[in-house]
Design a protein around this motif. Structure first.
Motif, PDB file in Angstrom:
ATOM      1  N   MET A   1       1.657   8.797  -6.038  1.00 18.59           N
ATOM      2  CA  MET A   1       1.735  10.194  -5.573  1.00 18.59           C
ATOM      3  C   MET A   1       2.872  10.914  -6.229  1.00 18.59           C
ATOM      4  O   MET A   1       2.733  12.058  -6.648  1.00 18.59           O
ATOM      5  CB  MET A   1       1.936  10.227  -4.059  1.00 18.59           C
ATOM      6  CG  MET A   1       0.666  10.254  -3.299  1.00 18.59           C
ATOM      7  SD  MET A   1       0.913  10.577  -1.575  1.00 18.59           S
ATOM      8  CE  MET A   1       1.648  12.193  -1.597  1.00 18.59           C
TER       9      MET A   1
ATOM     10  N   LEU B   1      -5.033  28.212   4.429  1.00 14.63           N
ATOM     11  CA  LEU B   1      -4.591  27.065   5.241  1.00 14.63           C
ATOM     12  C   LEU B   1      -3.310  26.445   4.685  1.00 14.63           C
ATOM     13  O   LEU B   1      -2.378  26.116   5.422  1.00 14.63           O
ATOM     14  CB  LEU B   1      -5.706  26.025   5.218  1.00 14.63           C
ATOM     15  CG  LEU B   1      -5.697  24.980   6.337  1.00 14.63           C
ATOM     16  CD1 LEU B   1      -5.884  25.649   7.675  1.00 14.63           C
ATOM     17  CD2 LEU B   1      -6.824  23.974   6.105  1.00 14.63           C
ATOM     18  N   ARG B   2      -3.271  26.300   3.353  1.00 16.96           N
ATOM     19  CA  ARG B   2      -2.094  25.685   2.725  1.00 16.96           C
ATOM     20  C   ARG B   2      -0.855  26.563   2.933  1.00 16.96           C
ATOM     21  O   ARG B   2       0.230  26.045   3.187  1.00 16.96           O
ATOM     22  CB  ARG B   2      -2.328  25.464   1.233  1.00 16.96           C
ATOM     23  CG  ARG B   2      -3.282  24.328   0.954  1.00 16.96           C
ATOM     24  CD  ARG B   2      -3.337  24.008  -0.527  1.00 16.96           C
ATOM     25  NE  ARG B   2      -4.503  23.259  -0.888  1.00 16.96           N
ATOM     26  CZ  ARG B   2      -4.652  21.944  -0.741  1.00 16.96           C
ATOM     27  NH1 ARG B   2      -3.694  21.239  -0.212  1.00 16.96           N
ATOM     28  NH2 ARG B   2      -5.756  21.354  -1.106  1.00 16.96           N
TER      29      ARG B   2
ATOM     30  N   GLN C   1      -8.961  27.285   1.988  1.00 12.43           N
ATOM     31  CA  GLN C   1      -7.932  26.279   1.728  1.00 12.43           C
ATOM     32  C   GLN C   1      -6.605  26.934   1.365  1.00 12.43           C
ATOM     33  O   GLN C   1      -5.538  26.487   1.783  1.00 12.43           O
ATOM     34  CB  GLN C   1      -8.344  25.376   0.558  1.00 12.43           C
ATOM     35  CG  GLN C   1      -9.326  24.314   0.934  1.00 12.43           C
ATOM     36  CD  GLN C   1      -8.728  23.321   1.887  1.00 12.43           C
ATOM     37  OE1 GLN C   1      -8.992  23.342   3.077  1.00 12.43           O
ATOM     38  NE2 GLN C   1      -7.909  22.439   1.382  1.00 12.43           N
TER      39      GLN C   1
ATOM     40  N   ASN D   1       1.255   3.769  -3.161  1.00 11.93           N
ATOM     41  CA  ASN D   1       0.869   5.134  -2.845  1.00 11.93           C
ATOM     42  C   ASN D   1       1.982   6.108  -3.191  1.00 11.93           C
ATOM     43  O   ASN D   1       1.767   7.151  -3.806  1.00 11.93           O
ATOM     44  CB  ASN D   1       0.544   5.216  -1.345  1.00 11.93           C
ATOM     45  CG  ASN D   1      -0.047   6.545  -0.979  1.00 11.93           C
ATOM     46  OD1 ASN D   1      -1.037   6.965  -1.538  1.00 11.93           O
ATOM     47  ND2 ASN D   1       0.568   7.235  -0.045  1.00 11.93           N
TER      48      ASN D   1
ATOM     49  N   TRP E   1     -14.774  28.167   0.510  1.00 14.19           N
ATOM     50  CA  TRP E   1     -13.887  27.057   0.891  1.00 14.19           C
ATOM     51  C   TRP E   1     -12.537  27.099   0.190  1.00 14.19           C
ATOM     52  O   TRP E   1     -11.504  26.940   0.830  1.00 14.19           O
ATOM     53  CB  TRP E   1     -14.587  25.710   0.625  1.00 14.19           C
ATOM     54  CG  TRP E   1     -13.717  24.528   0.861  1.00 14.19           C
ATOM     55  CD1 TRP E   1     -13.426  23.952   2.061  1.00 14.19           C
ATOM     56  CD2 TRP E   1     -13.001  23.790  -0.124  1.00 14.19           C
ATOM     57  NE1 TRP E   1     -12.561  22.892   1.876  1.00 14.19           N
ATOM     58  CE2 TRP E   1     -12.289  22.758   0.561  1.00 14.19           C
ATOM     59  CE3 TRP E   1     -12.871  23.867  -1.504  1.00 14.19           C
ATOM     60  CZ2 TRP E   1     -11.470  21.835  -0.110  1.00 14.19           C
ATOM     61  CZ3 TRP E   1     -12.067  22.942  -2.149  1.00 14.19           C
ATOM     62  CH2 TRP E   1     -11.376  21.938  -1.459  1.00 14.19           C
TER      63      TRP E   1
ATOM     64  N   SER F   1       0.831  -1.202   0.000  1.00 13.98           N
ATOM     65  CA  SER F   1       0.000   0.000   0.000  1.00 13.98           C
ATOM     66  C   SER F   1       0.870   1.259   0.000  1.00 13.98           C
ATOM     67  O   SER F   1       0.621   2.207  -0.747  1.00 13.98           O
ATOM     68  CB  SER F   1      -0.911  -0.038   1.220  1.00 13.98           C
ATOM     69  OG  SER F   1      -1.521   1.186   1.425  1.00 13.98           O
ATOM     70  N   LEU F   2       1.921   1.259   0.819  1.00 10.68           N
ATOM     71  CA  LEU F   2       2.777   2.445   0.912  1.00 10.68           C
ATOM     72  C   LEU F   2       3.587   2.643  -0.372  1.00 10.68           C
ATOM     73  O   LEU F   2       3.739   3.776  -0.839  1.00 10.68           O
ATOM     74  CB  LEU F   2       3.721   2.319   2.110  1.00 10.68           C
ATOM     75  CG  LEU F   2       3.077   2.512   3.487  1.00 10.68           C
ATOM     76  CD1 LEU F   2       4.081   2.265   4.602  1.00 10.68           C
ATOM     77  CD2 LEU F   2       2.490   3.914   3.625  1.00 10.68           C
TER      78      LEU F   2
ATOM     79  N   ASN G   1       0.294  26.127   6.408  1.00 10.64           N
ATOM     80  CA  ASN G   1       0.976  24.851   6.636  1.00 10.64           C
ATOM     81  C   ASN G   1       2.320  24.772   5.937  1.00 10.64           C
ATOM     82  O   ASN G   1       3.209  24.056   6.370  1.00 10.64           O
ATOM     83  CB  ASN G   1       0.105  23.693   6.135  1.00 10.64           C
ATOM     84  CG  ASN G   1      -1.051  23.424   7.071  1.00 10.64           C
ATOM     85  OD1 ASN G   1      -1.016  23.782   8.232  1.00 10.64           O
ATOM     86  ND2 ASN G   1      -2.102  22.833   6.550  1.00 10.64           N
TER      87      ASN G   1
END
Lengths: 116, 285
Positions: B81, B196-197, B193, B77, B189, B73-74, B200
């Motif tokens: 990604m 927020l981004r 976002q 992913n 929204w 899975s990792l 972060n």
């Protein structure tokens, strides 16, 4: 109990929703809570849960916190900011999906299948 | 009933013996198995019996299967990604590189290709807004805003097809894009976002301005013969892409910033030197 195929597609949403309602949870607690809420209809296996949790940590949806609970370490999972946003999106998406499927399968309001 | 230290050590050894090498997964499984056992020993079951039952619950080679599933899975992913992230992050720079090549090459209907390229950037901006400003939308957004402001106040026949100053008319594509995005989302929204981004990861602001770098490089070669400019354009587009690639691959903010800074400084330096050399030697060519 539902098939694992059905649960696989919704596992991330289940985890995100649970964690949005609980500040933090550990793996066993997640499986137990889901069993409790669904009256044992949904049983998340360890083989499904931990790959999903680790993937969500890698995708920055979840963060972990290890706590010493006496004689061992316990790893708690909680939502990141991205996870909180994704939780809302995923739940809304799933609710919309249910509506669509209900129309497609011609389900009555109490979710009985109509063969008419 | 709480497990004793020796019982917990036994479970730890068993987890390792069954081939679990991932430390983070060892921690998860240890606590999980202990919880399963504690629930049974509470009802009077012996530790040994409870341990057997807990392991049976995982199924045959169950612990190893959990590790294999987690690894697969990792890895999947990570591959998906990485490929997705890089493709999306490269998109704005590839389009800008395309625009640069179209402007400099003696291509028929280059104006049409240029318009299509610019339109694509505004479409990407709209999509980025609707999706809540993912990281690739930052260089796109900065480009569309700065190019609109530029076109407002500077006459650029190559860009606008006319020597006239466009003034506020230059903002029309940007306004239409924003209008469509707002009509689609009907909420604040995406802007929340965006904030927020940035909160972060402030390096996204630097990545945003990096989106205008290809345009700056184009300006440095203004009026230069296309045969001379072409190898520079190709080389500098690759350099810009390398900077963007390292930015997207790194998780450390210092490396992210360094990659963009070095790529920007190098490319601007090469462009300035190339352009100065051209103008110094133009009568000899």
């Amino acid at each position: 109990m539902y098939s694992q195929e059905l649960i696989k597609g919704t596992l991330q949403t289940i985890i995100l929703k649970l964690l949005s309602e609980n500040e933090r949870m550990y793996g066993y607690e997640i499986t137990r809570k889901v069993k409790e809420i669904t009256k044992k209809k949904i049983n998340i296996t360890e083989g499904a849960l931990y790959p999903a949790l680790h993937k969500m940590v890698a995708n920055n949806l979840l963060q972990t916190e290890t706590v010493n609970i006496g004689k061992r370490i316990r790893k708690y999972y909680s939502l990141t900011n991205d996870g909180t946003n994704t939780a809302q999106q995923k739940v809304a998406e799933f609710a919309d999906f249910l509506k669509t499927m209900s129309g497609l399968l011609n389900l009555k309001p109490n979710f009985q299948i109509s063969w008419i | 009933m709480d497990l004793s230290i020796s019982q917990i050590e036994f479970i730890k050894k068993e987890i390792r013996r069954r081939g679990i090498k991932m430390k983070s997964l060892q921690e998860d499984l240890l606590d999980h198995i202990c919880c399963l056992i504690e629930e049974q020993t509470k009802n009077g079951t012996s530790f040994e019996r409870a341990y057997e039952n807990a392991i049976k619950q995982f199924g045959e080679n169950g612990l190893e299967k959990v590790q294999n599933e987690t690894n697969i899975s990792l890895i999947k992913n990570q591959l998906v990604m990485t490929a997705q992230r890089i493709f999306q992050g490269f998109m704005p720079f590839i389009i800008l590189g395309f625009i640069w090549l179209i402007i400099l090459l003696p291509v028929n209907q280059s104006g049409v290709f240029l318009s299509v390229g610019l339109l694509f950037m505004f479409v990407l901006f709209t999509i980025g807004w609707i999706k809540g400003f993912p990281y690739w939308a930052f260089p796109v957004s900065c480009f569309v805003v700065l190019i609109s402001v530029y076109a407002m106040s500077v006459s650029s026949p190559g860009l606008t097809g006319s020597r006239e100053l466009l003034g506020f008319k230059a903002l029309i594509p940007l306004v239409i894009s924003i209008f469509i995005a707002i009509a689609f989302t009907r909420s604040t929204w995406p802007l929340k976002q965006l904030v927020l981004r940035i909160k972060n990861d402030w390096t996204l602001l630097v990545f945003a301005f990096y989106g205008f770098l290809p345009v700056m490089l184009m300006f440095l070669f203004d009026e230069v013969n296309w045969r001379y400019e072409l190898p520079f354009a190709l080389g500098l587009i690759i350099l810009v892409l390398v900077g963007a690639y390292i930015y997207m691959k790194s998780s450390k903010k210092s490396i992210k910033i360094l990659s963009l800074a070095i790529a920007a400084i190098l490319s601007v330096t090469i462009a300035i030197i190339g352009s100065l050399y051209y103008w110094d030697n133009i009568f000899q060519m």
